[in-house]
Design a protein around this motif. Structure first.
Motif, PDB file in Angstrom:
ATOM      1  N   SER A   1     -34.836 -28.431  22.933  1.00 12.56           N
ATOM      2  CA  SER A   1     -34.799 -27.077  23.504  1.00 12.56           C
ATOM      3  C   SER A   1     -36.045 -26.281  23.154  1.00 12.56           C
ATOM      4  O   SER A   1     -36.554 -25.534  23.971  1.00 12.56           O
ATOM      5  CB  SER A   1     -33.561 -26.321  23.023  1.00 12.56           C
ATOM      6  OG  SER A   1     -32.413 -26.886  23.588  1.00 12.56           O
ATOM      7  N   ARG A   2     -36.531 -26.468  21.930  1.00 15.23           N
ATOM      8  CA  ARG A   2     -37.710 -25.722  21.493  1.00 15.23           C
ATOM      9  C   ARG A   2     -39.002 -26.406  21.925  1.00 15.23           C
ATOM     10  O   ARG A   2     -39.869 -25.785  22.530  1.00 15.23           O
ATOM     11  CB  ARG A   2     -37.693 -25.560  19.969  1.00 15.23           C
ATOM     12  CG  ARG A   2     -38.902 -24.837  19.404  1.00 15.23           C
ATOM     13  CD  ARG A   2     -38.805 -24.606  17.909  1.00 15.23           C
ATOM     14  NE  ARG A   2     -38.346 -25.745  17.139  1.00 15.23           N
ATOM     15  CZ  ARG A   2     -39.149 -26.676  16.616  1.00 15.23           C
ATOM     16  NH1 ARG A   2     -40.448 -26.604  16.776  1.00 15.23           N
ATOM     17  NH2 ARG A   2     -38.646 -27.681  15.934  1.00 15.23           N
TER      18      ARG A   2
ATOM     19  N   VAL B   1     -38.262 -27.654  26.303  1.00 15.25           N
ATOM     20  CA  VAL B   1     -37.789 -26.624  27.241  1.00 15.25           C
ATOM     21  C   VAL B   1     -38.542 -25.311  27.056  1.00 15.25           C
ATOM     22  O   VAL B   1     -39.141 -24.795  28.006  1.00 15.25           O
ATOM     23  CB  VAL B   1     -36.259 -26.425  27.106  1.00 15.25           C
ATOM     24  CG1 VAL B   1     -35.788 -25.261  27.961  1.00 15.25           C
ATOM     25  CG2 VAL B   1     -35.526 -27.707  27.484  1.00 15.25           C
ATOM     26  N   ARG B   2     -38.534 -24.776  25.846  1.00 18.62           N
ATOM     27  CA  ARG B   2     -39.180 -23.472  25.627  1.00 18.62           C
ATOM     28  C   ARG B   2     -40.702 -23.566  25.673  1.00 18.62           C
ATOM     29  O   ARG B   2     -41.369 -22.761  26.318  1.00 18.62           O
ATOM     30  CB  ARG B   2     -38.708 -22.865  24.308  1.00 18.62           C
ATOM     31  CG  ARG B   2     -39.101 -21.409  24.195  1.00 18.62           C
ATOM     32  CD  ARG B   2     -38.405 -20.655  23.078  1.00 18.62           C
ATOM     33  NE  ARG B   2     -38.484 -21.351  21.804  1.00 18.62           N
ATOM     34  CZ  ARG B   2     -37.460 -21.488  20.964  1.00 18.62           C
ATOM     35  NH1 ARG B   2     -36.283 -20.975  21.266  1.00 18.62           N
ATOM     36  NH2 ARG B   2     -37.607 -22.115  19.817  1.00 18.62           N
TER      37      ARG B   2
ATOM     38  N   LEU C   1     -39.776 -24.193  30.626  1.00 16.08           N
ATOM     39  CA  LEU C   1     -38.666 -24.553  31.512  1.00 16.08           C
ATOM     40  C   LEU C   1     -37.497 -23.581  31.397  1.00 16.08           C
ATOM     41  O   LEU C   1     -36.708 -23.457  32.337  1.00 16.08           O
ATOM     42  CB  LEU C   1     -38.186 -25.977  31.221  1.00 16.08           C
ATOM     43  CG  LEU C   1     -39.216 -27.066  31.477  1.00 16.08           C
ATOM     44  CD1 LEU C   1     -38.680 -28.422  31.034  1.00 16.08           C
ATOM     45  CD2 LEU C   1     -39.617 -27.096  32.932  1.00 16.08           C
ATOM     46  N   ASP C   2     -37.400 -22.875  30.285  1.00 15.68           N
ATOM     47  CA  ASP C   2     -36.351 -21.870  30.141  1.00 15.68           C
ATOM     48  C   ASP C   2     -36.626 -20.671  31.040  1.00 15.68           C
ATOM     49  O   ASP C   2     -35.708 -20.050  31.562  1.00 15.68           O
ATOM     50  CB  ASP C   2     -36.219 -21.429  28.684  1.00 15.68           C
ATOM     51  CG  ASP C   2     -37.514 -20.921  28.074  1.00 15.68           C
ATOM     52  OD1 ASP C   2     -38.608 -21.283  28.577  1.00 15.68           O
ATOM     53  OD2 ASP C   2     -37.449 -20.176  27.079  1.00 15.68           O
ATOM     54  N   ARG C   3     -37.889 -20.371  31.258  1.00 20.16           N
ATOM     55  CA  ARG C   3     -38.274 -19.239  32.098  1.00 20.16           C
ATOM     56  C   ARG C   3     -38.556 -19.637  33.543  1.00 20.16           C
ATOM     57  O   ARG C   3     -38.426 -18.839  34.456  1.00 20.16           O
ATOM     58  CB  ARG C   3     -39.513 -18.562  31.498  1.00 20.16           C
ATOM     59  CG  ARG C   3     -39.257 -17.990  30.111  1.00 20.16           C
ATOM     60  CD  ARG C   3     -40.511 -17.438  29.424  1.00 20.16           C
ATOM     61  NE  ARG C   3     -41.666 -18.313  29.383  1.00 20.16           N
ATOM     62  CZ  ARG C   3     -41.837 -19.317  28.512  1.00 20.16           C
ATOM     63  NH1 ARG C   3     -40.890 -19.605  27.643  1.00 20.16           N
ATOM     64  NH2 ARG C   3     -42.939 -20.040  28.522  1.00 20.16           N
TER      65      ARG C   3
ATOM     66  N   PRO D   1     -37.439 -22.856  35.453  1.00 13.72           N
ATOM     67  CA  PRO D   1     -36.791 -24.169  35.597  1.00 13.72           C
ATOM     68  C   PRO D   1     -37.337 -24.980  36.772  1.00 13.72           C
ATOM     69  O   PRO D   1     -37.233 -26.201  36.776  1.00 13.72           O
ATOM     70  CB  PRO D   1     -35.313 -23.830  35.777  1.00 13.72           C
ATOM     71  CG  PRO D   1     -35.240 -22.378  36.057  1.00 13.72           C
ATOM     72  CD  PRO D   1     -36.496 -21.754  35.563  1.00 13.72           C
TER      73      PRO D   1
ATOM     74  N   CYS E   1     -39.515 -28.096  36.151  1.00 12.02           N
ATOM     75  CA  CYS E   1     -38.946 -29.366  35.701  1.00 12.02           C
ATOM     76  C   CYS E   1     -39.344 -30.507  36.639  1.00 12.02           C
ATOM     77  O   CYS E   1     -39.733 -31.582  36.182  1.00 12.02           O
ATOM     78  CB  CYS E   1     -37.433 -29.257  35.585  1.00 12.02           C
ATOM     79  SG  CYS E   1     -36.689 -30.638  34.734  1.00 12.02           S
TER      80      CYS E   1
ATOM     81  N   ARG F   1     -30.782 -32.372  31.315  1.00 14.21           N
ATOM     82  CA  ARG F   1     -31.619 -31.197  31.569  1.00 14.21           C
ATOM     83  C   ARG F   1     -32.795 -31.542  32.478  1.00 14.21           C
ATOM     84  O   ARG F   1     -33.195 -30.740  33.325  1.00 14.21           O
ATOM     85  CB  ARG F   1     -32.123 -30.632  30.235  1.00 14.21           C
ATOM     86  CG  ARG F   1     -33.080 -29.464  30.358  1.00 14.21           C
ATOM     87  CD  ARG F   1     -32.327 -28.197  30.737  1.00 14.21           C
ATOM     88  NE  ARG F   1     -33.190 -27.094  31.017  1.00 14.21           N
ATOM     89  CZ  ARG F   1     -33.204 -25.958  30.355  1.00 14.21           C
ATOM     90  NH1 ARG F   1     -32.407 -25.785  29.342  1.00 14.21           N
ATOM     91  NH2 ARG F   1     -34.012 -24.996  30.712  1.00 14.21           N
TER      92      ARG F   1
END
Length: 166
Positions: A89-90, A93-94, A98-100, A102, A105, A140
């Motif tokens: 996740s860190r 993704v972050r 990808l958290d902001r 997506p 991806c 994910r």
């Protein structure tokens, strides 16, 4: 976080070796090449320090021939270690946004066909916990998960050789 920007590894190692070299008789580098395309080797040679062998940590856990076989079997193989599973996740993704965003991806992972988790842990409870996290990471990015047990023996052997008295 340097693995997301491998061009920063060699300069960061050079700085760390300079700082540590002033305090210790011997300094070694706990990185494989890690995508520096030889820049880390040039720094290590210039500073007279040794680093972990291999192109990347996957070589240390699974062995270079096993990693090559995985990639020959499926060229679009995205590899995970226990560390990457825990920090996905860190670190992915972050850090890749990808958290902001997506929608990125597909851009990042479109050429991958599967995720292979190179399992180091032997602890059944940790394995169960990490298994769920590995599946979440694969889900994910929209890829199937394959699990390969490698242990940490290759890394342990390489570290022991690296830090053994010369």
């Amino acid at each position: 976080m340097l693995h997301n920007r491998p061009e920063r590894i060699a300069p960061a190692v050079e700085e760390a070796v300079a700082q540590l070299g002033a305090r210790y008789d011997r300094v070694v580098v706990g990185y494989a090449d890690c995508g520096t395309y030889g820049a880390l080797d040039a720094v290590c040679e210039r500073l007279g320090v040794e680093r972990l062998p291999g192109l990347h940590c996957y070589d240390l856990f699974a062995g270079p021939s096993a990693v090559e076989a995985l990639r020959e079997e499926e060229p679009g193989t995205y590899l995970l270690t226990d560390f990457l599973v825990r920090s996905f996740s860190r670190t992915v993704v972050r850090e890749l946004g990808l958290d902001r965003h997506p929608e990125l991806c597909d851009d990042y992972f479109r050429h991958y066909a599967r995720v292979v988790w190179l399992v180091q842990t032997r602890d059944p409870q940790e394995l169960a916990e990490l298994r769920g996290m590995a599946q979440d990471a694969a889900d994910r990015i929209g890829l199937p998960l394959t699990v390969r047990h490698t242990g940490a023996g290759g890394l342990e052997t390489a570290l022991a050789a690296l830090v053994s008295p010369r």
